[in-house]
Design a protein around this motif. Structure first.
Motif, PDB file in Angstrom:
ATOM      1  N   LYS A   9       0.814  -1.202   0.000  1.00 45.63           N
ATOM      2  CA  LYS A   9       0.000   0.000   0.000  1.00 45.63           C
ATOM      3  C   LYS A   9       0.856   1.264   0.000  1.00 45.63           C
ATOM      4  N   ALA A  10       1.955   1.215  -0.748  1.00 45.27           N
ATOM      5  CA  ALA A  10       2.792   2.405  -0.861  1.00 45.27           C
ATOM      6  C   ALA A  10       1.995   3.505  -1.555  1.00 45.27           C
ATOM      7  N   GLY A  11       2.191   4.770  -1.146  1.00 47.98           N
ATOM      8  CA  GLY A  11       1.345   5.858  -1.609  1.00 47.98           C
ATOM      9  C   GLY A  11       1.689   6.386  -2.973  1.00 47.98           C
ATOM     10  N   ILE A  12       0.708   7.070  -3.559  1.00 49.79           N
ATOM     11  CA  ILE A  12       0.856   7.782  -4.822  1.00 49.79           C
ATOM     12  C   ILE A  12       0.492   9.232  -4.547  1.00 49.79           C
ATOM     13  N   PRO A  13       1.239  10.192  -5.095  1.00 46.61           N
ATOM     14  CA  PRO A  13       0.948  11.607  -4.852  1.00 46.61           C
ATOM     15  C   PRO A  13      -0.498  11.966  -5.182  1.00 46.61           C
ATOM     16  N   ARG A  14      -1.008  12.928  -4.443  1.00 49.80           N
ATOM     17  CA  ARG A  14      -2.419  13.318  -4.569  1.00 49.80           C
ATOM     18  C   ARG A  14      -2.766  13.764  -5.988  1.00 49.80           C
ATOM     19  N   GLU A  15      -1.869  14.540  -6.625  1.00 55.14           N
ATOM     20  CA  GLU A  15      -2.180  15.035  -7.967  1.00 55.14           C
ATOM     21  C   GLU A  15      -2.282  13.909  -8.992  1.00 55.14           C
ATOM     22  N   LYS A  30      -7.404  -0.078  -6.656  1.00 63.55           N
ATOM     23  CA  LYS A  30      -7.393  -0.103  -5.198  1.00 63.55           C
ATOM     24  C   LYS A  30      -6.064  -0.636  -4.664  1.00 63.55           C
ATOM     25  N   ASN A  31      -5.527  -1.620  -5.357  1.00 62.53           N
ATOM     26  CA  ASN A  31      -4.208  -2.147  -5.028  1.00 62.53           C
ATOM     27  C   ASN A  31      -3.313  -1.865  -6.227  1.00 62.53           C
ATOM     28  N   VAL A  32      -2.535  -0.801  -6.139  1.00 60.26           N
ATOM     29  CA  VAL A  32      -1.759  -0.322  -7.282  1.00 60.26           C
ATOM     30  C   VAL A  32      -0.828  -1.399  -7.807  1.00 60.26           C
ATOM     31  N   ARG A  33      -0.160  -2.092  -6.909  1.00 67.90           N
ATOM     32  CA  ARG A  33       0.809  -3.106  -7.318  1.00 67.90           C
ATOM     33  C   ARG A  33       0.151  -4.216  -8.122  1.00 67.90           C
ATOM     34  N   ARG A  34      -1.010  -4.657  -7.678  1.00 68.43           N
ATOM     35  CA  ARG A  34      -1.705  -5.756  -8.356  1.00 68.43           C
ATOM     36  C   ARG A  34      -2.415  -5.282  -9.617  1.00 68.43           C
ATOM     37  N   ASP A  35      -3.124  -4.140  -9.538  1.00 68.08           N
ATOM     38  CA  ASP A  35      -3.990  -3.720 -10.624  1.00 68.08           C
ATOM     39  C   ASP A  35      -3.239  -3.213 -11.852  1.00 68.08           C
ATOM     40  N   PHE A  36      -1.985  -2.787 -11.696  1.00 68.05           N
ATOM     41  CA  PHE A  36      -1.220  -2.306 -12.836  1.00 68.05           C
ATOM     42  C   PHE A  36      -0.284  -3.368 -13.409  1.00 68.05           C
ATOM     43  N   SER A  37      -0.180  -4.524 -12.754  1.00 63.81           N
ATOM     44  CA  SER A  37       0.830  -5.506 -13.157  1.00 63.81           C
ATOM     45  C   SER A  37       0.582  -6.102 -14.538  1.00 63.81           C
ATOM     46  N   ASN A  38      -0.702  -6.278 -14.912  1.00 66.17           N
ATOM     47  CA  ASN A  38      -0.965  -6.922 -16.205  1.00 66.17           C
ATOM     48  C   ASN A  38      -0.976  -5.947 -17.378  1.00 66.17           C
ATOM     49  N   GLY A  39      -0.817  -4.650 -17.128  1.00 71.91           N
ATOM     50  CA  GLY A  39      -0.728  -3.671 -18.201  1.00 71.91           C
ATOM     51  C   GLY A  39      -2.064  -3.194 -18.739  1.00 71.91           C
ATOM     52  N   TYR A  40      -3.170  -3.787 -18.275  1.00 74.36           N
ATOM     53  CA  TYR A  40      -4.476  -3.420 -18.815  1.00 74.36           C
ATOM     54  C   TYR A  40      -4.810  -1.952 -18.527  1.00 74.36           C
ATOM     55  N   LEU A  41      -4.637  -1.532 -17.285  1.00 73.39           N
ATOM     56  CA  LEU A  41      -4.921  -0.133 -16.943  1.00 73.39           C
ATOM     57  C   LEU A  41      -3.940   0.818 -17.620  1.00 73.39           C
ATOM     58  N   LEU A 104       5.927   3.951  -9.029  1.00 74.27           N
ATOM     59  CA  LEU A 104       6.865   4.768  -9.791  1.00 74.27           C
ATOM     60  C   LEU A 104       6.482   4.810 -11.262  1.00 74.27           C
ATOM     61  N   LEU A 105       5.992   3.692 -11.793  1.00 73.48           N
ATOM     62  CA  LEU A 105       5.567   3.648 -13.192  1.00 73.48           C
ATOM     63  C   LEU A 105       4.429   4.635 -13.445  1.00 73.48           C
ATOM     64  N   VAL A 106       3.433   4.648 -12.557  1.00 73.81           N
ATOM     65  CA  VAL A 106       2.290   5.550 -12.720  1.00 73.81           C
ATOM     66  C   VAL A 106       2.753   7.006 -12.699  1.00 73.81           C
ATOM     67  N   GLN A 107       3.681   7.318 -11.810  1.00 76.43           N
ATOM     68  CA  GLN A 107       4.185   8.690 -11.730  1.00 76.43           C
ATOM     69  C   GLN A 107       4.956   9.071 -12.993  1.00 76.43           C
ATOM     70  N   GLU A 108       5.729   8.123 -13.537  1.00 73.56           N
ATOM     71  CA  GLU A 108       6.478   8.386 -14.765  1.00 73.56           C
ATOM     72  C   GLU A 108       5.519   8.631 -15.932  1.00 73.56           C
ATOM     73  N   ILE A 109       4.467   7.825 -16.022  1.00 71.39           N
ATOM     74  CA  ILE A 109       3.494   8.002 -17.099  1.00 71.39           C
ATOM     75  C   ILE A 109       2.756   9.326 -16.946  1.00 71.39           C
ATOM     76  N   TYR A 110       2.435   9.687 -15.711  1.00 66.69           N
ATOM     77  CA  TYR A 110       1.761  10.972 -15.442  1.00 66.69           C
ATOM     78  C   TYR A 110       2.613  12.139 -15.938  1.00 66.69           C
ATOM     79  N   CYS A 111       3.880  12.138 -15.574  1.00 62.19           N
ATOM     80  CA  CYS A 111       4.778  13.220 -15.999  1.00 62.19           C
ATOM     81  C   CYS A 111       4.935  13.247 -17.519  1.00 62.19           C
ATOM     82  N   MET A 112       4.965  12.058 -18.116  1.00 58.71           N
ATOM     83  CA  MET A 112       5.160  11.938 -19.558  1.00 58.71           C
ATOM     84  C   MET A 112       3.957  12.465 -20.342  1.00 58.71           C
TER      85      MET A 112
END
Length: 227
Positions: A9-15, A30-41, A104-112
């Motif tokens: 349950k490591a956090g993601i910045p509010r923005e 809800k679970n970032v680690r699990r829900d992003f692992s398959n690449g669907y989201l 970290l992946l979500v944050q990188e994609i957000y910045c990109m």
């Protein structure tokens, strides 16, 4: 006993969370680690910015290793086509649910995709280990070597890379890190490990000023004894 942060349950910045909510995804992670692992989201996010390049019927929201590899293979082809670079270690860590990788992946994609910057963006840890979580636990509750291997080397990671030598090197690296952490613990709490001070540590040491003053007195006493 409840600890301040679970590795799941490591956090993601509010923005970044607000940005994810604005995309109207089919489901909110809800679970970032699990829900992003398959690449669907990840494909869903890119489809909002590149709708002609992403056809979501080609992606499967499954959990098997084959599904993950298929989804991410399509995403990687798009990234190469658009000359977009995502660090391979972050992608691999996300696929295998390594601590901190998906965040970290979500944050990188957000910045990109938004051309914005995050002041509190997380740093990529070597190998995405659970060291940060282990450091929060009392020493008696920290992992043994076998648990450290199980926590930091996923079954999917072994199946994706069946080379025995490579996997042996990964295990040895985990064990080496575990030994180094144990050495740090012995330094932090020597009484718990019944570590006795060495003779050098037990010796009485004078400050430089006192040591300098003692030398003339020692020479004077020596000359008087000679007389």
């Amino acid at each position: 006993m409840a600890y301040s942060q679970s590795p799941k349950k490591a956090g993601i910045p509010r923005e970044v969370l607000k940005w994810l909510q604005s995309l109207d995804l089919p489901f909110f992670p809800k679970n970032v680690r699990r829900d992003f692992s398959n690449g669907y989201l990840v494909a869903e996010i890119f489809s909002w910015y590149f709708p002609e390049d992403f056809h979501m019927h080609s992606y499967d929201n499954g959990t098997s290793l084959a599904t993950k590899q298929s989804n991410w293979s399509q995403i990687e082809k798009f990234l190469v086509k658009q000359n977009i670079c995502l660090i391979k270690e972050i992608v691999d860590g996300t696929i295998h649910c390594k601590p901190g990788a998906a965040e970290l992946l979500v944050q990188e994609i957000y910045c990109m995709l938004t051309n914005r910057r995050i002041q509190t963006i997380q740093k990529m840890e070597e190998g995405f280990t659970d060291k940060a979580y282990q450091d929060q636990l009392p020493m008696v509750a920290r992992s043994t070597a076998s648990v450290a291997i199980k926590s930091n080397l996923r079954l999917s990671e072994v199946l994706a890379e069946p080379n025995i030598i490579i996997n042996q090197c990964k295990v040895l690296a985990i064990i080496h890190r575990h030994i180094e952490h144990r050495k740090e613990e012995r330094t932090q709490d020597p009484k718990r490990f019944d570590i006795k001070p060495t003779l050098g540590e037990q010796a009485v040491r004078l400050s430089p000023l006192l040591a300098h003053e003692s030398k003339p007195n020692l020479l004077m006493n020596t000359s008087q004894a000679a007389c």
